[in-house]
Design a protein around this motif. Structure first.
Motif, PDB file in Angstrom:
ATOM      1  N   UNK A   1       0.790  -1.307  -0.176  1.00 51.62           N
ATOM      2  CA  UNK A   1      -0.069  -0.092  -0.065  1.00 51.62           C
ATOM      3  C   UNK A   1       0.873   1.194  -0.078  1.00 51.62           C
ATOM      4  N   UNK A   2       2.229   1.203   0.672  1.00 49.19           N
ATOM      5  CA  UNK A   2       2.869   2.325   0.621  1.00 49.19           C
ATOM      6  C   UNK A   2       3.493   2.642  -0.579  1.00 49.19           C
ATOM      7  N   UNK A   3       3.883   1.515  -1.248  1.00 44.15           N
ATOM      8  CA  UNK A   3       4.584   1.626  -2.731  1.00 44.15           C
ATOM      9  C   UNK A   3       3.362   2.284  -3.647  1.00 44.15           C
ATOM     10  N   UNK A   4       2.289   1.730  -3.518  1.00 47.23           N
ATOM     11  CA  UNK A   4       1.267   2.157  -4.436  1.00 47.23           C
ATOM     12  C   UNK A   4       0.934   3.665  -4.497  1.00 47.23           C
ATOM     13  N   UNK A   5       1.029   4.012  -3.041  1.00 50.98           N
ATOM     14  CA  UNK A   5       0.681   5.414  -2.563  1.00 50.98           C
ATOM     15  C   UNK A   5       2.061   6.308  -3.137  1.00 50.98           C
ATOM     16  N   UNK A   6       3.156   5.807  -3.175  1.00 45.97           N
ATOM     17  CA  UNK A   6       4.344   6.411  -3.541  1.00 45.97           C
ATOM     18  C   UNK A   6       4.241   6.542  -5.207  1.00 45.97           C
ATOM     19  N   UNK A   7       3.614   5.591  -5.751  1.00 46.94           N
ATOM     20  CA  UNK A   7       3.766   5.780  -7.117  1.00 46.94           C
ATOM     21  C   UNK A   7       2.729   6.707  -7.654  1.00 46.94           C
ATOM     22  N   UNK A   8       1.772   7.210  -6.939  1.00 45.59           N
ATOM     23  CA  UNK A   8       0.947   8.457  -7.375  1.00 45.59           C
ATOM     24  C   UNK A   8       1.346   9.851  -7.257  1.00 45.59           C
ATOM     25  N   UNK A   9       2.586   9.581  -6.417  1.00 49.61           N
ATOM     26  CA  UNK A   9       3.159  11.294  -6.254  1.00 49.61           C
ATOM     27  C   UNK A   9       3.870  11.761  -7.395  1.00 49.61           C
ATOM     28  N   UNK A  10       3.778  13.092  -7.586  1.00 48.14           N
ATOM     29  CA  UNK A  10       4.621  13.749  -8.643  1.00 48.14           C
ATOM     30  C   UNK A  10       6.092  13.548  -9.023  1.00 48.14           C
ATOM     31  N   UNK A  11       6.633  13.527  -7.660  1.00 46.41           N
ATOM     32  CA  UNK A  11       8.084  13.077  -7.616  1.00 46.41           C
ATOM     33  C   UNK A  11       8.510  11.867  -8.181  1.00 46.41           C
ATOM     34  N   UNK A  12       7.642  10.772  -7.859  1.00 48.09           N
ATOM     35  CA  UNK A  12       7.887   9.450  -8.363  1.00 48.09           C
ATOM     36  C   UNK A  12       7.831   9.463 -10.019  1.00 48.09           C
ATOM     37  N   UNK A  13       6.469  10.057 -10.312  1.00 45.00           N
ATOM     38  CA  UNK A  13       6.128  10.016 -11.888  1.00 45.00           C
ATOM     39  C   UNK A  13       7.479  10.661 -12.540  1.00 45.00           C
ATOM     40  N   UNK A  14       7.855  11.865 -12.030  1.00 42.49           N
ATOM     41  CA  UNK A  14       9.065  12.564 -12.622  1.00 42.49           C
ATOM     42  C   UNK A  14      10.241  11.600 -12.702  1.00 42.49           C
ATOM     43  N   UNK A  15      10.592  10.836 -11.575  1.00 41.18           N
ATOM     44  CA  UNK A  15      11.566  10.283 -11.605  1.00 41.18           C
ATOM     45  C   UNK A  15      11.491   8.985 -12.497  1.00 41.18           C
ATOM     46  N   UNK A  16      10.263   8.503 -12.657  1.00 40.45           N
ATOM     47  CA  UNK A  16      10.265   7.468 -13.688  1.00 40.45           C
ATOM     48  C   UNK A  16      10.443   7.888 -15.210  1.00 40.45           C
ATOM     49  N   UNK A  17       9.746   9.198 -15.626  1.00 40.89           N
ATOM     50  CA  UNK A  17       9.947   9.803 -16.810  1.00 40.89           C
ATOM     51  C   UNK A  17      11.412  10.065 -17.269  1.00 40.89           C
ATOM     52  N   UNK A  18      12.311  10.818 -15.982  1.00 41.56           N
ATOM     53  CA  UNK A  18      13.697  10.926 -16.196  1.00 41.56           C
ATOM     54  C   UNK A  18      14.456   9.527 -16.655  1.00 41.56           C
ATOM     55  N   UNK A  19      13.941   8.411 -15.860  1.00 46.17           N
ATOM     56  CA  UNK A  19      14.588   7.217 -16.173  1.00 46.17           C
ATOM     57  C   UNK A  19      14.088   6.893 -17.476  1.00 46.17           C
ATOM     58  N   UNK A  20      13.338   6.831 -17.810  1.00 45.97           N
ATOM     59  CA  UNK A  20      12.928   6.558 -19.270  1.00 45.97           C
ATOM     60  C   UNK A  20      13.669   7.332 -20.249  1.00 45.97           C
ATOM     61  N   UNK A  21      13.816   8.685 -20.314  1.00 47.23           N
ATOM     62  CA  UNK A  21      14.427   9.470 -21.095  1.00 47.23           C
ATOM     63  C   UNK A  21      15.826   9.040 -20.942  1.00 47.23           C
ATOM     64  N   UNK A  22      16.441   8.757 -19.788  1.00 48.81           N
ATOM     65  CA  UNK A  22      17.693   8.462 -19.859  1.00 48.81           C
ATOM     66  C   UNK A  22      18.148   6.881 -20.554  1.00 48.81           C
ATOM     67  N   UNK A  23      17.262   6.081 -20.282  1.00 45.41           N
ATOM     68  CA  UNK A  23      17.308   4.806 -21.057  1.00 45.41           C
ATOM     69  C   UNK A  23      17.293   5.021 -22.577  1.00 45.41           C
ATOM     70  N   UNK A  24      16.255   6.035 -22.999  1.00 47.48           N
ATOM     71  CA  UNK A  24      16.089   6.372 -24.337  1.00 47.48           C
ATOM     72  C   UNK A  24      17.456   6.858 -25.175  1.00 47.48           C
TER      73      UNK A  24
END
Length: 222
Positions: free
Chosen positions: A63-86
């Motif tokens: 439940x804590x991980x699900x709540x963290x996944x909805x935060x803006x910081x987590x989404x930004x980090x995920x997009x940055x990681x995706x851009x880095x891999x690209x």
């Protein structure tokens, strides 16, 4: 989740417990780790203190991980990681060619309905240039520095010299940040609209003006 309970390196497909492993994965996905406690209670068995404690802990972490996944910081980090891999993939494509491109092993020129063997391709013969022809040629040698190794990197420096020994060098204002790895190699940094070469400010211009001056250098050599 299924791969954790039925890993590929273990042969469960011919065993009778594969269905139970898949069902356990579905139950864990739908109800959480407390599914094991519910199964024990339904069968009239005691789940045990440690089993219940571990189930509560795992469900809390989930439940804590699900709540963290909805935060803006987590989404930004995920997009940055995706851009880095690209960018990493694009850099690999530039360095290693078609080995990283989709469908690189497919040849559109080959068809399944070929009825005859095509004629061999004759490699053209290239005659070497005579020294006299080479000396009379008009040549311009140029080199560029970019913001990185990606295909969409921007040019930040354009240098050239022609056969008349006329030298050309322009620093160009990029529209995207210069990667730290590129700055270590080139010594170029762009901060607050100013270009620095080894921490010394240099004059920089836009890309259209830089190419305009470069074309004028080529026309002088023609």
């Amino acid at each position: 989740m299924v791969s954790a309970k039925a890993p590929k390196h273990v042969h469960y497909s011919s065993s009778g417990n594969l269905n139970y492993r898949v069902a356990a994965s579905v139950a864990q996905k739908n109800t959480g780790h407390r599914y094991l406690v519910n199964v024990n209670k339904k069968l009239g068995l005691s789940p045990g203190y440690h089993t219940q404690r571990l189930a509560r802990l795992r469900d809390y972490q989930r439940s804590k991980q699900r709540a963290l996944a909805t935060t803006r910081a987590f989404k930004r980090k995920r997009l940055e990681k995706k851009a880095k891999m690209h960018k990493k993939l694009a850099s690999a494509e530039v360095r290693e060619g078609v080995s990283y491109q989709t469908g690189c092993s497919l040849d559109a020129a080959i068809s399944d309905d070929i009825q005859s063997i095509p004629a061999p391709v004759i490699t053209p013969e290239y005659l070497p240039l005579e020294p006299k022809t080479l000396n009379d040629s008009c040549m311009t040698y140029f080199d560029v520095e970019t913001t990185g190794l990606c295909r969409d990197s921007h040019i930040i420096q354009l240098s050239a010299v022609n056969s008349q020994n006329t030298k050309f060098n322009r620093y160009i204002k990029p529209a995207r940040p210069i990667l730290p790895q590129a700055s270590e190699v080139t010594g170029l940094k762009f901060q607050n609209g100013k270009m620095y070469h080894h921490d010394r400010e240099v004059q920089s211009i836009g890309i259209p003006n830089a190419f305009k001056h470069f074309y004028s250098l080529s026309e002088m050599d023609s």
